[in-house]
Design an enzyme around this catalytic site. Structure first.
Site, PDB file in Angstrom:
ATOM      1  N   SER A 102      48.085 -56.485  54.978  1.00 12.20           N
ATOM      2  CA  SER A 102      48.367 -55.101  55.339  1.00 12.20           C
ATOM      3  C   SER A 102      47.228 -54.166  54.928  1.00 12.20           C
ATOM      4  O   SER A 102      46.120 -54.285  55.422  1.00 12.20           O
ATOM      5  CB  SER A 102      49.705 -54.682  54.720  1.00 12.20           C
ATOM      6  OG  SER A 102      50.130 -53.444  55.192  1.00 12.20           O
ATOM      7  N   ASP A 241      46.864 -49.005  59.634  1.00  7.29           N
ATOM      8  CA  ASP A 241      46.374 -49.819  58.528  1.00  7.29           C
ATOM      9  C   ASP A 241      45.933 -51.175  59.060  1.00  7.29           C
ATOM     10  O   ASP A 241      45.883 -51.396  60.278  1.00  7.29           O
ATOM     11  CB  ASP A 241      47.422 -49.942  57.419  1.00  7.29           C
ATOM     12  CG  ASP A 241      48.658 -50.721  57.857  1.00  7.29           C
ATOM     13  OD1 ASP A 241      48.907 -50.794  59.065  1.00  7.29           O
ATOM     14  OD2 ASP A 241      49.374 -51.251  56.986  1.00  7.29           O
ATOM     15  N   ASP A 243      47.104 -54.140  59.417  1.00  2.00           N
ATOM     16  CA  ASP A 243      47.914 -54.920  60.371  1.00  2.00           C
ATOM     17  C   ASP A 243      48.681 -54.022  61.335  1.00  2.00           C
ATOM     18  O   ASP A 243      49.524 -54.500  62.087  1.00  2.00           O
ATOM     19  CB  ASP A 243      48.855 -55.872  59.639  1.00  2.00           C
ATOM     20  CG  ASP A 243      49.953 -55.169  58.869  1.00  2.00           C
ATOM     21  OD1 ASP A 243      49.764 -53.995  58.496  1.00  2.00           O
ATOM     22  OD2 ASP A 243      51.010 -55.795  58.625  1.00  2.00           O
ATOM     23  N   ASP A 245      51.027 -51.772  61.194  1.00  2.00           N
ATOM     24  CA  ASP A 245      52.449 -51.432  61.143  1.00  2.00           C
ATOM     25  C   ASP A 245      52.679 -50.100  60.441  1.00  2.00           C
ATOM     26  O   ASP A 245      53.807 -49.701  60.195  1.00  2.00           O
ATOM     27  CB  ASP A 245      53.274 -52.539  60.484  1.00  2.00           C
ATOM     28  CG  ASP A 245      52.937 -52.765  59.010  1.00  2.00           C
ATOM     29  OD1 ASP A 245      51.990 -52.123  58.496  1.00  2.00           O
ATOM     30  OD2 ASP A 245      53.614 -53.585  58.374  1.00  2.00           O
TER      31      ASP A 245
END
Length: 446
Positions: A102, A241, A243, A245
């Site tokens: 992340s 960010d 990833d 999400d």
């Protein structure tokens, strides 16, 4: 029962150090594959990743683990976490895997698992997989070893899906939008989706090299986004960010708009359209008291959960809400997605701006936040929150803010960090309270 490997969002750690090693990734693949082998059909797992250097290593190890227990693997390459969740469900796969840490630095990585419905795993599933990780998993007979293939149109599938969530009667023509992809998983799909909807796109954070993910770019480092919005004369900036999400926005003045304001804008718009379900939204204990007061003035509720988007989603599903998220920018819109989706959330924010026909600074400033301060105290070991001196300081702070604010202290589920937050109507009082607690935690952790 305590979990040994799974934290608040999958398994995460520094790569090439336990538990984030290639050997562990292979064990996870074997264990998760064995757990989700149900029935006599050909079993399939979808694997995506972000742009970290270690993604190659972990991807190959996971493929070895899954195929060894007879699961076929579909590789989609660098893709947002929500795209992997969506593809898992749409491809009728038995499970999905996202290789990502992340918003963490490139040296970290993680493994997130999704069930066949595209939702993150339950505690029961994670505990069952942990038990299998530490046991001898039965391998498939030679003739039943799984196959792996890479699909080339995964990006196009996700772009089509994301665009389908934007109202058909609206376009982004005339809007100049800066999009910061954090040199991460959305570096191709996010700029393309915005451009196809008519926006003039200025893309930054779209040159991943394996080591620059989240490095001075993205939702956790929005300064570059803010500066670029002002320099380009853009109408809005969007930061994802690593990833994708998570979403943070910068208005046309280069001012950051956090997840609380974005949720307020989306929920307010959906309430006016008769689309909001549950009579409010779900957020975590970290969301600002100002959001709660703003919603109450509209007759809407703010339901709070523990930190972590999985807790938000559980409450949303259990109580019938369709908007929820975190101040940090994880925004879950369950009409469209089974997890936080930064791009889909951004498109709902843009829809509100287009409909209003006014600048982002007006549309997205829905309430005046109560002064809130969050500080992180990193520690090397032990349990500083169980120290008597720390508990005494915390209790005194809670008594001091009673009725005018609140204190929240918690240990991070992904890092050796104690997060100390306080909020109240008096900014000076809030700062003093946080300072005293942080000092006490540091002394206890020394």
């Amino acid at each position: 029962m305590a979990r040994k490997y799974f934290g608040t969002d999958g398994i995460r750690g520094k790569t090439n150090a336990a538990p984030m090693t290639a050997a562990m990734a292979m064990r996870v693949g074997m264990a998760a594959g064995a757990h989700f082998r149900r029935g006599d059909h050909r079993h399939r797992v979808v694997i995506g990743k972000d742009t970290r250097l270690s993604g190659y290593m972990l991807e190959n190890a996971l493929v070895a683990g899954f195929t060894s227990v007879g699961m076929d693997v579909v590789l989609v390459g660098p893709m947002p976490t929500p795209a992997v969740a969506m593809l898992t469900h749409s491809m009728r796969a038995d499970m999905g895997v996202m290789i990502s840490a992340s918003h963490n630095p490139y040296a970290d990585n993680g493994i997130k698992l999704f069930g066949p419905d595209g939702y993150k795993l339950s505690d029961a599933d994670e505990l069952a997989i942990e038990a299998l990780i530490e046991s001898e998993v039965a391998l498939a007979p030679s003739a039943d070893i799984g196959r792996a293939r890479r699909i080339e149109d995964a990006r196009g599938r996700y772009i089509h899906f994301a665009k389908s969530t934007f109202p058909e009667d609206l376009r982004l023509d005339g809007l100049k939008i800066v999009v910061d992809c954090a040199n991460g998983a959305a570096y191709q799909v996010a700029p393309s989706a915005l451009w196809e909807l008519g926006a003039q796109v200025v893309a930054i954070g779209v040159e991943p090299n394996g080591k620059n993910i989240n490095d001075q770019v993205g939702s956790t480092a929005p300064l570059t986004l803010c500066e670029t919005v002002v320099a380009a004369g853009a109408d809005l900036g969007i930061a994802l960010d690593g990833d994708a999400d998570r979403l943070i926005v910068a208005d046309e003045q280069g001012e950051v708009v956090d997840g609380d304001q974005l949720m307020a804008a989306i929920a307010g718009g959906w309430a006016r359209q008769g689309r909001l379900r549950g009579g409010g939204l779900v957020a975590t204990v970290m969301s600002n008291l100002g959001l709660e007061r703003h919603l109450a003035a509209q007759g809407l509720d703010l339901v709070r959960t523990a930190v972590g988007d999985r807790h938000v989603l559980e409450r949303m599903r259990g109580s019938g809400y369709n908007v929820g998220g975190e101040q940090s920018g994880h925004i879950i819109l369950s009409d469209y997605a089974t997890t936080g989706d930064g791009l889909v959330a951004a498109l709902q924010v843009l829809a509100e701006i287009v409909r209003a026909g006014t600048p982002a600074s007006e549309v997205l400033r829905r309430f005046e936040p109560v002064p809130q301060l969050l500080r992180n105290v990193r520690f090397g070991g032990g349990k500083p929150l169980e120290d008597d001196a720390v508990r005494t300081v915390i209790a005194a702070a809670e008594a001091e803010l009673a009725g005018n604010g609140r204190v929240l202290i918690r240990a991070s589920g992904t890092e050796p960090v104690i997060r100390v937050m306080a909020e109240g109507d008096d900014a000076g009082q809030v700062e003093a309270v946080v300072g005293r607690i942080c000092d006490a935690v540091k002394r206890a952790a020394a």
